[in-house]
Design an enzyme around this catalytic site. Structure first.
Site, PDB file in Angstrom:
ATOM      1  N   HIS B  36       0.766  -1.476   0.162  1.00 30.24           N
ATOM      2  CA  HIS B  36      -0.153  -0.102   0.004  1.00 30.24           C
ATOM      3  C   HIS B  36       1.058   1.340   0.003  1.00 30.24           C
ATOM      4  O   HIS B  36       0.554   2.255  -0.668  1.00 30.24           O
ATOM      5  CB  HIS B  36      -0.850   0.068   1.243  1.00 30.24           C
ATOM      6  CG  HIS B  36      -2.220  -0.873   0.885  1.00 30.24           C
ATOM      7  ND1 HIS B  36      -2.205  -2.244   1.344  1.00 30.24           N
ATOM      8  CD2 HIS B  36      -3.475  -0.775   0.463  1.00 30.24           C
ATOM      9  CE1 HIS B  36      -3.341  -2.919   0.788  1.00 30.24           C
ATOM     10  NE2 HIS B  36      -4.115  -1.734   0.387  1.00 30.24           N
ATOM     11  N   LYS B 103      -9.317  -7.281   8.135  1.00 32.83           N
ATOM     12  CA  LYS B 103     -10.098  -7.246   9.589  1.00 32.83           C
ATOM     13  C   LYS B 103     -10.169  -6.209  10.087  1.00 32.83           C
ATOM     14  O   LYS B 103      -9.151  -5.201  10.087  1.00 32.83           O
ATOM     15  CB  LYS B 103      -9.665  -8.500  10.201  1.00 32.83           C
ATOM     16  CG  LYS B 103      -8.255  -8.034  10.861  1.00 32.83           C
ATOM     17  CD  LYS B 103      -7.824  -9.162  11.884  1.00 32.83           C
ATOM     18  CE  LYS B 103      -6.566  -9.105  12.092  1.00 32.83           C
ATOM     19  NZ  LYS B 103      -6.341  -8.228  13.419  1.00 32.83           N
TER      20      LYS B 103
END
Lengths: 292, 191
Positions: B36, B103
């Protein structure tokens, strides 16, 4: 391979792949309590299936095999240098076998040499005693739950938390609220009231060595533990933060003396994948019995 | 349980609502912190990787090399997604993602990007590394293995019926926001 090395590799394997019985019982109860057909129930069913699969396949319960924390209770005279060298070798071997992920990164360069051995990894805490028993406990603590740990300095005006047990209650419950599902709940709290910043966190993690269903011998801390467990489970955060009845499986609190100027409350959060085991070793290093 | 089957497209994703339980089948790419940050800083995807209409999985799997040279995923649960909050919205926009599996949920910027560009956040059960590894049928490829190390590499995985819950949809709904707000109110009554 010498016996101690073999035992430590087996301790790592079992810790990574098998949930201890006390935690498993608490998870089974949590599953029974959740509303049928809810997302919380689905999540706990997946947890239950995961525990069975990991044990059967002898593979990590969670891919984040965590910080590797050894706690060694040793008779006077144990060669700690040799023990630590063996523990490091055991970690290397357990990593090569896939019991541990290649999970240790050089904090300056970002490099991962794939061994899990480096400065501070594994961490080995020694404690000497006058008896004969050599006990080695291991906690594998994943990063997700470690990241939601928190340390509060009292008084804390924002939470109206003063330097008393009610203030401690407020900040501990705030830690639960802030964690939501991010620590892979239902979780277990290890808390230390007092100490300096470093020993506070260290003692909070030692609480994870207690059995989940034990009771605190100090009635004031026992009452606080039960209160926080009950209150947290009324908040509706639930497994994974999906909403539901089980937010925490347990709360364990210890207290350390502090200096008059400081009042820290250190909260460590353990995920449902509570990987903690221990062994008593014989003189040559063979496993005599499992501690959990 | 709703089936979410590749090729993923906007209509499929727009039909999903917060609270839907889904089973994902098709190709997903893993990507976590290093990936990322790299993409955010203008890094290019390696040849062979396209995230358009695809799903990125916040996951650092345990992967073992088999004697025949192929890869086998032995543990593959999600990692905490909120660390990618500074980057995710931009990556959804620039690379055309339809789904993010992870999550713990994500924040307002990601939620806004999901709404604007047609993407959902799919919450897998954290820690369920074995159940999720069982859903990985094959490792098709790996990218950036040397550069980022095994957990941080991009693994191209074929998954079958990987279970997840839609906790952020493409209509501005977020289960995380709702649970945070309800639990804050419940705690305020108990202090």
């Amino acid at each position: 391979m010498n016996e101690l090395l073999e035992s430590l590799v087996e301790l790592i394997r079992r810790t990574s792949a098998e949930i201890p019985d006390d935690v498993n019982r608490a998870l089974v109860t949590a599953l029974e309590n959740e509303r049928k057909g809810s997302i919380a129930e689905s999540a706990l069913k997946i947890v239950e299936r995961n525990i069975e699969l990991a044990k059967r396949k002898s593979q990590p319960i969670c891919q984040d095999t965590g910080s590797i924390l050894f706690y060694v209770d040793a008779p006077i005279g144990l060669d700690q240098v040799a023990f630590e060298e063996t523990a490091r070798e055991a970690v290397r071997r357990a990593t090569a076998k896939g019991y541990l992920r290649q999970n240790s990164v050089d904090s300056i360069t970002g490099e991962n040499d794939g061994t899990n051995v480096g400065p501070g990894s594994p961490a080995v805490h020694f404690h000497q005693h006058r008896g004969d028993a050599l006990e080695v406990r291991l906690v594998l603590k994943g990063g997700g739950c470690e990241n939601v740990g928190a340390q509060y300095s009292l008084p804390l005006e924002k939470l109206k938390a003063n330097r008393d047990l009610d203030g401690c209650r407020k900040v501990i419950l705030d830690a639960v609220l802030q964690a939501q599902g991010k620590g892979c709940g239902p979780g277990i709290l290890g808390v230390c009231i007092g100490g300096d910043r470093a020993t506070g966190y260290e003692w909070s993690k030692k609480q994870f060595l207690r059995f989940l269903d034990d009771r605190n011998p100090d009635p004031r801390l026992d009452e606080l533990e039960q209160d926080i467990l009950r209150t947290a489970n009324e908040l509706g955060i639930g497994p994974m933060g999906f909403g539901g009845k089980t937010t925490l499986l347990g709360v364990k609190i210890g207290a350390a003396n502090r200096v008059p100027a400081s009042f820290f409350v250190s909260v460590s959060y353990m995920c449902w994948a509570y990987r903690r085991q221990g062994v008593e070793l014989g003189a040559a290093g063979a496993i005599q019995r499992w501690l959990y | 349980m709703k089936e979410l089957i590749a090729p993923f497209n906007e209509a499929q994703v727009r039909a999903l609502k917060v609270g839907d339980e889904v089973a994902i089948t098709g190709v997903v790419f893993t990507g976590r912190d290093a990936v990322h940050k790299y993409l955010h800083e203008g890094g290019q995807l390696p040849p062979g990787v396209s995230l358009r209409d695809g799903i990125i999985y916040h996951c650092g799997p345990v992967v073992m090399k088999e004697p025949d040279g192929s890869w086998k995923v032995t543990a593959a649960g999600p990692t905490t997604s909120i660390r990618e909050e500074p980057y995710q919205g931009q990556i959804i926009r620039d690379f055309g993602l339809r789904g993010v599996i992870g999550k713990g949920g994500m924040g307002e910027r990601t939620l806004a990007a999901c709404k604007e560009h047609g993407c959902v956040y799919l919450h897998a059960v954290g820690g369920a590394a074995q159940v999720l590894a069982e859903c990985v049928r094959r490792v098709r490829n790996v990218y950036f293995l040397e550069k980022f190390g095994s957990p941080e590499a991009i693994w191209e995985l074929e998954v079958e019926r990987l279970p997840a819950v839609v906790t952020m949809d493409s209509h501005g709904g977020s289960l995380h926001r709702d649970v945070m707000s309800a639990s804050s109110a419940a705690l305020a009554e108990r202090l």
